[in-house]
Design a protein around this motif. Structure first.
Motif, mmCIF file in Angstrom:
data_model
loop_
_atom_site.group_PDB
_atom_site.id
_atom_site.type_symbol
_atom_site.label_atom_id
_atom_site.label_comp_id
_atom_site.label_asym_id
_atom_site.label_seq_id
_atom_site.Cartn_x
_atom_site.Cartn_y
_atom_site.Cartn_z
ATOM 1 N N TYR A 125 0.860 -1.124 -0.117
ATOM 2 C CA TYR A 125 -0.053 0.048 0.002
ATOM 3 C C TYR A 125 0.808 1.281 0.115
ATOM 4 O O TYR A 125 2.074 1.285 0.568
ATOM 5 C CB TYR A 125 -0.972 0.029 1.337
ATOM 6 N N ARG A 149 -5.979 1.095 -2.228
ATOM 7 C CA ARG A 149 -4.640 0.687 -1.761
ATOM 8 C C ARG A 149 -3.568 1.920 -1.518
ATOM 9 O O ARG A 149 -2.514 1.921 -1.452
ATOM 10 C CB ARG A 149 -3.819 -0.303 -2.382
ATOM 11 N N ASP A 177 0.788 -5.087 4.013
ATOM 12 C CA ASP A 177 -0.344 -5.796 4.682
ATOM 13 C C ASP A 177 0.086 -7.189 5.395
ATOM 14 O O ASP A 177 0.504 -8.106 4.590
ATOM 15 C CB ASP A 177 -1.384 -5.943 3.761
ATOM 16 N N TYR A 194 -0.641 -3.074 9.043
ATOM 17 C CA TYR A 194 -0.254 -2.355 7.851
ATOM 18 C C TYR A 194 1.152 -1.663 8.251
ATOM 19 O O TYR A 194 1.204 -0.394 8.815
ATOM 20 C CB TYR A 194 -1.120 -1.311 7.462
#
Length: 889
Positions: A125, A149, A177, A194
């Motif tokens: 991301y 994302r 992730d 994350y």
């Protein structure tokens, strides 16, 4: 993928794309507001803030960093560590957002067999500053990331500044992730699922005053936009190595394994033990790197941090059940992993280990002393009937004696006591707040270098002092209180910048030159010379005559005798350093120095005092080198060439790519040095060692005079010997035996005097025992003995009086004396007095309070003291009053 390989790939990738590979700056920070470098961009700050012109348009580095704000949290979580490495790529007005994102994404996702890290694109991301639409568009185009994302975050999370007015800008982070087992979907705040591992800073704005991460104003845009990125090496390592946290990567986990073997306890079984294992592994690695960069254990600044790290590691091993010296087992284990990236650690391990092992030995002695203090605290606590050790006692043990709180808690539990941990933590918090306030005060006083930068932009100051002691020059500018000034008049002290100068600016342990700057109707006395910014030499000077203005033609002249003596001292420092290594071995390496005309001191790595014969041998080797008239030369080369040539560098110093190497007698003495030197070693003159002492664990200091100062010193010594010989009526060679005989006779006389004084004191016991005062049925003796009675004799007197008194009545004896300006008191009670519920410990505290001190002891005998002798009579009266109150209450 090993951590060293992750590091190598990063540097190789950016070097292939036109970035200059810049070695890590040493861990100690040159910034007065910081102890250690805490970010990859630290050494590039002068380029970002405009203090210096970057020597390259783009750079890459792996910066060694240490953060200690959360040291107490190390091991409790999987994130807190002290030493870490920050990979970075930097652009100074060259490329900007597009290239930064392109480079980062390519390296992260490129297959490992093609030189990349091989991360799966589907779990990556990007976070961006909430209104940075340009970055969002680039992530979509370059990385192909969909909207879901790309995460928009606010100023607190995705806007960077140095915390002070200056460059700033939005950030963009690459996150991975890690899966639902690490947290909820789309939960960006938790930070476990994350995980951010690469931060790209787009340095494009200028910020104003304000605190925190959000409380400041954006003033405008920078004239040149820069890139500053930081990829956490340890985070990438544990992601690529398939482990859950930084403590289990290849550079750290072997220390945990070795600690487990030594202690017999297993990692991964109990959380409490796991915390201790992690503390050991983290702190041992951090200590290895800090000592490698020249930090030595001490009680201030970086030395205190290092001492704390070492001691936390040592006591964690003790808490794991391993009582023997542990660093000798753990430090080599850490070295085996870290030398893959930092081969200089292996070459310097003799010195590093010597410093670390000496500190462990010192701490083991401290633990012994701390245990004694702890035992006293436990005894006092139990005597008062309490079941909890005071927080102030625990804090004193921690702060003064280096006694860890968890060890205090454990030992107190063995004695059936709790510890007031809330009180302890409150005092620790107060200490931290004071430290933070000091840091804020220092930060607010950050020096304004704008005036120096303005003059630096006009050109570099040429230093001519290696070739000559006087130079015709021109005044480039002057400053008053840091600001550029148009002129300065007679009587003022200002800072003067010349186009060229023979004056040496203080650096490398050598103090600045003194001398005069002369002109038409001008006469200035040079008081100090410094380099406030790179490339600029600034003279602090008092204007003795005339008015000074920029553009004036002047003649700068160094004091000849000053420079000659300064050269003797600096060359003498190199000679002593080489002599130390010849006599003691290659591990006796310099860790700091200071020299001024005629005098030198040199700090070096060594764990024990030098005996007189070793000192004499070092002095003889140094003087033989002087007598040999060895050639002294200096030449320039690249830093790698200098290291290959065997030149020694000072630990913790930052060097340019081109360095100056000074030789004395070829390879016998070959060091990196910018100082001024003699032409031949014989010009050092006489060299006499005057002292050798300890300046910290594993570090010794040697001091010496050279040249005329050495002769003057020897002349004073000779005069002293002559005077002693005349007064003692003996020959010089017989002085040691004569003085030893006198000292022994003096000790015998003092012992006899002590015996006579004690006998005189005890003579009073009989008379005092015959005439006690009746205090409501209690026989009370309150006696102030003559001044000079020590505590031991005072105790004997009290017990002697008690032994002579009748046992059919309760008796309380209080005797007091003032010795060396400090009052002491002893209270003694007989058995019947204790049956009346009187306690010597309670009564001595009453007396000590009046004396400005404290006291304690058993119920039958107690002792105390204070600092206020004026309260002596009042103390005896207070004891009498308390006895009466207790027996009638």
């Amino acid at each position: 993928m090993e951590t060293s390989e992750i590091r190598r790939r990063f540097l190789q990738y950016f070097e292939d794309r036109g970035h200059t590979v810049v070695p890590s700056a040493p861990l100690p920070s040159p910034d007065p507001n910081l102890l250690f470098n805490v970010a990859g961009m630290a050494q590039f700050v002068p380029y970002f803030v405009g203090q210096q012109t970057p020597p390259y348009p783009r750079a890459t580095s792996v910066q060694k960093c240490v953060r200690t704000l959360d040291i107490e949290e190390v091991g409790k979580t999987t994130r807190h560590g002290t030493f870490f490495q920050m990979n970075g790529n930097f652009s100074f007005g060259d490329y900007f957002k597009e290239k930064a994102i392109e480079y980062a994404w390519e390296l992260v996702t490129k297959p490992q067999n093609e030189g990349g890290y091989g991360f799966d694109e589907s779990v990556l991301y990007a976070s961006v500053y909430y209104d940075d639409d340009e970055a969002i568009a680039l992530w979509k185009r370059i990385a192909g990331l969909p909207d879901d994302r790309i995460v928009r975050l606010g100023m607190k999370d995705n806007f960077w500044s140095m915390g002070i007015p200056g460059p700033c800008g939005p950030c963009s982070e690459i996150l991975i992730d890690r899966g639902p087992e690490f947290g909820a979907d789309r939960d960006w705040e938790a930070g476990d699922r994350y995980l951010e591992f690469w931060n790209l800073v787009f340095m494009q704005n200028i910020r104003g005053e304000g605190g925190g991460k959000e409380g400041y104003e954006i003033l405008g845009e920078l004239p040149k936009k820069n890139i500053d990125t930081g990829l956490g090496l340890e985070r990438v390592a544990y992601l690529l190595q398939g482990v859950d946290n930084m403590y289990e990567i290849d550079e750290i986990y072997p220390v945990i394994e070795r600690a487990s073997e030594l202690s017999g306890r297993k990692y991964g079984v109990e959380h409490v033990d796991d915390v201790r294992f992690r503390v050991v592994a983290d702190h041992v690695r951090s200590a290895l790197m800090l000592i490698g960069d020249g930090v030595t254990p001490g009680n201030e600044q970086g030395g205190y941090v290092l001492r704390r790290l070492l001691r936390r590691a040592i006591r964690s091993m003790r808490l794991l059940g391993y009582e023997d010296p542990s660093l000798v087992e753990l430090l080599p284990t850490s070295l085996e992993q870290m030398k893959k990236s930092y081969p200089e650690l292996e070459a310097d391990f003799g010195r590093i280990s010597q410093v670390a092992y000496a500190e462990e030995e010192a701490f083991r002695r401290t633990l012994t002393a701390g245990t004694t203090i702890f035992d006293v605290a436990v005894r006092d606590t139990k005597a008062s009937g309490a079941h909890q050790l005071e927080g102030s006692k625990a804090f004193q043990l921690h702060d003064t004696y280096g006694f860890p709180i968890d060890l205090t808690i454990e030992m107190a539990a063995e004695q059936g006591l709790n510890v007031d941990t809330e009180g302890f933590r409150s005092l620790m918090k107060e200490q931290r707040e004071r430290a933070k306030a000091d840091a804020r005060a220092k930060k607010a006083g950050h020096a304004d270098t704008s005036g120096y930068r303005e003059l630096r932009e006009k050109g570099v100051t040429e230093f001519t002092g290696y070739q000559e002691l006087s130079t015709d020059s021109q005044v480039r500018g002057l400053l008053r209180e840091g600001a550029v000034a148009p002129f300065a008049e007679q009587g003022e002290t200002v800072e003067v910048v010349l186009e060229k100068t023979p004056f040496y600016a203080e650096s490398g342990g050598q103090i600045a030159d003194e001398g005069l700057i002369l002109g038409d109707g001008l006469r200035l006395k040079v008081l100090d010379v410094q380099r406030p910014v790179k490339g600029l030499i600034v003279h602090k000077a008092e204007i003795l005559e005339g008015v000074l203005r920029p553009g004036e033609n002047v003649h700068a002249a160094v004091d000849h005798e000053w420079r000659v003596s300064a050269c003797q001292a600096h060359s003498g420092t190199h000679v002593v350093h080489a002599a130390l290594r010849q006599v003691l071995g290659p591990n006796a390496l310099q860790s700091g120095s200071y020299n001024k005309p005629g005098y030198l001191r040199l700090d070096f790595a060594w764990s024990s005092a030098l005996d007189p014969s070793t000192r004499s041998e070092i002095e003889e080797v140094a003087n033989l080198a002087v007598r040999k008239d060895l050639p002294v030369s200096a030449q320039y080369m690249t830093l790698p060439e200098a290291r290959e040539w065997g030149a020694l560098a000072l630990f913790g110093e930052t060097y340019d790519e081109q360095v100056r190497v000074v030789e004395i007698g070829g390879p016998w003495s070959r060091e990196l040095c910018g100082g001024t030197h003699v032409k031949h070693s014989s010009q050092v003159g006489a060299l006499t060692v005057t002292g050798e002492s300890s300046v910290g664990a594993g570090v010794r200091r040697i001091e010496a005079f050279v040249g005329l100062e050495a002769l003057h010193y020897l002349g004073r010594e000779r005069a002293l010997v002559r005077l002693l010989s005349e007064n003692l009526k003996t020959r010089p060679e017989e002085l040691p035996a004569k003085v030893a005989d006198l000292a022994e006779r003096l000790r015998a006389a003092e012992k006899e005097l002590e015996r006579v004084r004690a006998a005189q004191v005890l003579e009073a016991a009989g008379e005092l025992a015959k005439n006690p005062k009746d205090v409501f049925g209690v026989q009370y003796v309150g006696h102030r003995a003559p001044d000079g009675v020590n505590g031991g004799d005072l105790r004997k007197l009290a017990l002697d009086i008690r032994g002579r008194m009748a046992n059919d009545k309760p008796a309380v004896i209080a005797v007091l004396s003032v010795n060396d300006g400090k009052p002491g008191v002893v209270i003694a009670l007989n058995d019947l007095a204790r049956e009346w519920r009187l306690k010597a410990g309670d009564l001595v505290r009453v007396a000590a309070e009046k004396l400005g001190g404290r006291g304690g002891g058993k119920d039958d005998v107690a002792q105390g003291g204070g600092t206020d002798p004026a309260g002596a009579d009042e103390a005896l009266a207070a004891v009498e009053h308390t006895v009466g109150h207790l027996v009638t209450g």
